[in-house]
Design a protein around this motif. Structure first.
Motif, PDB file in Angstrom:
ATOM      1  N   HIS A 107      15.345   6.404   6.184  1.00 16.01           N
ATOM      2  CA  HIS A 107      15.649   5.900   4.851  1.00 16.01           C
ATOM      3  C   HIS A 107      17.155   5.694   4.777  1.00 16.01           C
ATOM      4  O   HIS A 107      17.933   6.552   5.168  1.00 16.01           O
ATOM      5  N   TYR A 109      18.787   4.799   1.811  1.00 13.76           N
ATOM      6  CA  TYR A 109      19.310   5.185   0.515  1.00 13.76           C
ATOM      7  C   TYR A 109      18.225   5.921  -0.259  1.00 13.76           C
ATOM      8  O   TYR A 109      17.083   5.474  -0.299  1.00 13.76           O
ATOM      9  N   ARG A 110      18.587   7.012  -0.850  1.00 13.19           N
ATOM     10  CA  ARG A 110      17.671   7.745  -1.707  1.00 13.19           C
ATOM     11  C   ARG A 110      18.419   8.109  -2.977  1.00 13.19           C
ATOM     12  O   ARG A 110      19.450   8.775  -2.931  1.00 13.19           O
ATOM     13  N   PRO A 111      17.929   7.644  -4.148  1.00 14.45           N
ATOM     14  CA  PRO A 111      18.640   7.953  -5.388  1.00 14.45           C
ATOM     15  C   PRO A 111      18.667   9.452  -5.668  1.00 14.45           C
ATOM     16  O   PRO A 111      17.706  10.151  -5.399  1.00 14.45           O
ATOM     17  N   GLN A 112      19.789   9.905  -6.188  1.00 15.31           N
ATOM     18  CA  GLN A 112      19.962  11.321  -6.513  1.00 15.31           C
ATOM     19  C   GLN A 112      19.581  11.628  -7.957  1.00 15.31           C
ATOM     20  O   GLN A 112      19.106  12.708  -8.254  1.00 15.31           O
ATOM     21  N   VAL A 113      19.822  10.678  -8.866  1.00 17.70           N
ATOM     22  CA  VAL A 113      19.498  10.873 -10.276  1.00 17.70           C
ATOM     23  C   VAL A 113      18.809   9.634 -10.812  1.00 17.70           C
ATOM     24  O   VAL A 113      18.994   8.537 -10.297  1.00 17.70           O
TER      25      VAL A 113
END
Length: 115
Positions: A107, A109-113
């Motif tokens: 992956h 990019y993985r959103p944090q919020v």
């Protein structure tokens, strides 16, 4: 994307292939160089010397199909040059056709919020 039925094996013809060949020439290469039956329903994937073009030969039981894909930028990742074929899964083929490293997909990019 090619509608690959479940249970179909995908074979990479390692090394590089003359991309001037059509479906008959590639099917003959499957039969003679790889020692496999091109009419058995498996997908056979070939890569050109520059690495930006793939051709896929597939016999679906009714007839032979030839698919081609050229990357605008980059190259398809391919096993080290040798003789024979390497088996991969249909999901690995999907990664490869999207230009993603099929050996170890990550992956990016993985959103944090949320929001």
């Amino acid at each position: 994307m090619i509608p690959v039925p479940s249970g179909v094996r995908v074979w990479l013809a390692v090394g590089h292939t003359d991309m001037r060949r059509g479906m008959n020439g590639l099917a003959l290469q499957v039969q003679e160089a790889l020692g496999r039956d091109p009419h058995a329903g498996d997908l056979y994937v070939f890569r050109g010397k520059r690495g930006d073009l793939l051709k896929i030969v597939w016999h679906d039981g009714l007839g032979m199909s030839l698919y081609a894909k050229r990357l605008e930028r980059g190259r398809f990742l391919w096993p080290a040059p040798a003789d024979g074929a390497v088996a991969i899964s249909s999901s690995q083929l999907a990664y490869m056709l999207d230009g993603i490293d099929w050996r170890n997909p990550q992956h990016t990019y993985r959103p944090q919020v949320a929001g």
